[in-house]
Design an enzyme around this catalytic site. Structure first.
Site, PDB file in Angstrom:
ATOM      1  N   SER A  99      25.039  77.969   6.672  1.00 40.77           N
ATOM      2  CA  SER A  99      26.319  77.415   7.141  1.00 40.77           C
ATOM      3  C   SER A  99      26.134  76.177   8.015  1.00 40.77           C
ATOM      4  O   SER A  99      27.106  75.593   8.464  1.00 40.77           O
ATOM      5  CB  SER A  99      27.070  78.491   7.926  1.00 40.77           C
ATOM      6  OG  SER A  99      26.359  78.781   9.109  1.00 40.77           O
ATOM      7  N   CYS A 100      24.885  75.769   8.270  1.00 43.07           N
ATOM      8  CA  CYS A 100      24.697  74.672   9.232  1.00 43.07           C
ATOM      9  C   CYS A 100      24.013  73.439   8.677  1.00 43.07           C
ATOM     10  O   CYS A 100      24.586  72.349   8.715  1.00 43.07           O
ATOM     11  CB  CYS A 100      23.921  75.192  10.430  1.00 43.07           C
ATOM     12  SG  CYS A 100      24.747  76.562  11.213  1.00 43.07           S
ATOM     13  N   LEU A 101      22.786  73.555   8.172  1.00 42.54           N
ATOM     14  CA  LEU A 101      22.055  72.349   7.772  1.00 42.54           C
ATOM     15  C   LEU A 101      22.828  71.515   6.737  1.00 42.54           C
ATOM     16  O   LEU A 101      23.012  70.305   6.949  1.00 42.54           O
ATOM     17  CB  LEU A 101      20.646  72.677   7.250  1.00 42.54           C
ATOM     18  CG  LEU A 101      19.656  73.331   8.226  1.00 42.54           C
ATOM     19  CD1 LEU A 101      18.227  73.251   7.680  1.00 42.54           C
ATOM     20  CD2 LEU A 101      19.697  72.728   9.602  1.00 42.54           C
ATOM     21  N   ASP A 141      26.007  69.994   8.487  1.00 40.45           N
ATOM     22  CA  ASP A 141      25.710  69.005   9.533  1.00 40.45           C
ATOM     23  C   ASP A 141      25.130  67.729   8.936  1.00 40.45           C
ATOM     24  O   ASP A 141      25.384  66.624   9.439  1.00 40.45           O
ATOM     25  CB  ASP A 141      24.765  69.599  10.589  1.00 40.45           C
ATOM     26  CG  ASP A 141      25.460  70.683  11.408  1.00 40.45           C
ATOM     27  OD1 ASP A 141      26.683  70.850  11.238  1.00 40.45           O
ATOM     28  OD2 ASP A 141      24.793  71.359  12.212  1.00 40.45           O
TER      29      ASP A 141
END
Ligand code: UGA
Length: 437
Positions: free
Chosen positions: A266-268, A271
């Site tokens: 859910s992040c890399l 982002d």
């Protein structure tokens, strides 16, 4: 001292549980009443090692869970840990955080203390100063730096080690221009993490540190993935020996050099997209970041092309996917590469069976009846024409010839090189290993 934590996802619930288990007076707030009810009963809404135990510990102490924002009125610290998802163009969607800070501001009017609001949610540089601060001041009729503190406090925890990372962060970043509130916040963090470096900077730099961190990690992964593709063309070459050796150089560092099917979660991915979008808007061509993304996308195409080379037309071919979680020890499938792979294979009309120790429930929400869900690895392999190992769950390391014998065609694609040391009686293809000539 009273602390409120707004938004009980991975970051918020881990912080809530860790602080309350240490005996701090904590109010965990989330607008989702059903979620609050579960948490109040000591049940985590998602799987994360050590989380439930830590939460239950906190509940025995002073932890309160509620969806009532008015409870923040007597708090000294208010952590904002709500999600910042992405829009279709890759930019960041601030709807949730705007709403959360608006509600905080409305309740600030009644706060007799001078609370410090710490923004943990990942936001693009400039957001706190240009968007969050004006909302807070306007809706509360109070002044930042005088009536309340506002600090950017990015989070670096990883899912699957969220509790450990919350207890032992590698750094604490505090972004603010106000020295009085900074001093108070430092006091709290020095007590929580006595030997951890505290970096004091301004809002924008703190916001950018978070993107720098995640985009550098993504860059490391794409770098090793590109090298692994080159290795595949060198008979006998092994990407793990290369990763381990260059990792010994302290200038490089040993972590995040494991080649695989690409980075997910859910992040890399989110982002990276947000930073690329922000760079473009700022008039900077993010050529390196674009290349990192491109390598990541192509990594999956490679797996599909290996599958096609061996099986030909994929229509009606029975393919097994081992692991749908974006990494082991989580049930999170957000932006999981395995999910992407299944979508692509379904378009080619392959018949998919999956196995995952924790993520079946979440996977079912996406594919429903379109794929088969196996309870055991043996059932997943039965009559299969190709198995693709996607997630490094420990149990897949145990695979032997005994289990592969249930397959119709013993063709194994190992995207994580988990079985590389085994003597297997199968056609074995691993990402990052040069095939023998
Ligand atoms: C990531 C960062 O690692 C955290 O520091 C950050 O706080 C978090 O995002 C966030 O912004 O909230 P997380 O999403 O939990 O944490 O996952 P990672 O452990 O970073 O893994 C991301 C992806 O990279 C996974 O798909 C994993 O399989 C892949 N990966 C990781 C590799 O392919 N190779 C590696 O060597 C490492």
């Amino acid at each position: 001292m009273k602390i409120a934590i707004i938004g009980l996802g991975f970051v918020g619930l881990s912080l809530t549980s860790v602080l309350s288990s240490k005996g701090y007076d904590i109010i965990g707030i989330d607008i989702d009443k059903e979620k609050c009810e579960k948490i109040e009963n000591g049940i985590s809404p998602f799987f994360e090692p050590e989380l439930e135990k830590t939460l239950q510990n906190g509940l025995k102490k002073k932890l309160k869970i509620s969806s009532d924002f008015s409870l923040i009125k007597n708090c000294d610290f208010i952590f904002v840990t709500v999600g910042t998802p992405q829009n279709t163009n890759g930019s960041i969607d601030l709807t949730i955080i705007k709403k959360a800070v608006s509600t905080i501001a409305e309740n600030l009017q009644k706060n007799k203390k001078k609370p410090i609001i710490l923004i943990k949610s990942t936001v693009i540089p400039g957001t706190i100063k240009k968007i969050i601060l004006p909302i807070l001041e306007k809706k509360s009729n109070k002044k930042a730096g005088k009536d309340f503190g506002l600090i950017s406090n990015p989070e670096f925890l990883q899912e699957s080690s969220a509790i450990r990372d919350t207890k032992f962060p590698h750094a604490v970043v505090l972004g603010t221009n106000n020295t009085e509130f900074l001093k108070k916040a430092k006091k709290l963090f020095l007590k929580l993490h006595p030997n951890v470096p505290i970096i004091s900077t301004n809002h924008q730099t703190a916001e950018m540190i978070k993107y720098a961190n995640n985009s550098f990690l993504a860059t490391k992964i794409s770098f090793i993935n590109q090298l692994s593709n080159i290795c595949q063309e060198i008979p006998g070459a092994n990407i793990d020996d290369i990763g381990k050796t260059i990792g010994l150089d302290p200038r490089i560092g040993k972590l995040f050099l494991n080649a695989g099917p690409g980075y997910g979660g859910s992040c890399l991915p989110k982002d990276m997209k947000a930073l690329i979008n922000f760079a473009n808007i700022s008039g900077i061509n993010p050529s390196l970041l674009n290349a990192v993304e491109e390598v990541n996308t192509k990594q999956l195409e490679q797996i599909i092309s290996i599958t096609k080379q061996k099986l030909g037309n994929l229509a009606s071919k029975k393919i097994t996917i081992l692991g749908t979680a974006f990494k082991p020890n989580t049930d999170d499938i957000r932006d999981s590469i395995a999910i992407e792979l299944i979508k692509k294979l379904l378009k080619k009309k392959a018949k998919i069976t999956i196995h995952d120790p924790k993520a079946i429930k979440n996977t079912k929400k996406i594919f429903e009846e379109k794929i088969n869900y196996a309870k055991t690895i043996n059932a997943a392999l039965s009559k299969s024409e190709c198995v693709i190992i996607m997630t490094q769950w420990k149990q897949y390391e145990e695979l032997t010839n005994n289990q592969f014998k249930y397959m119709k065609t013993k063709f194994v694609i190992d995207s994580r090189r988990m079985l590389v040391k085994k003597q297997l009686n199968v056609d074995y293809y691993a990402i990052g290993l040069g095939r023998k000539n």
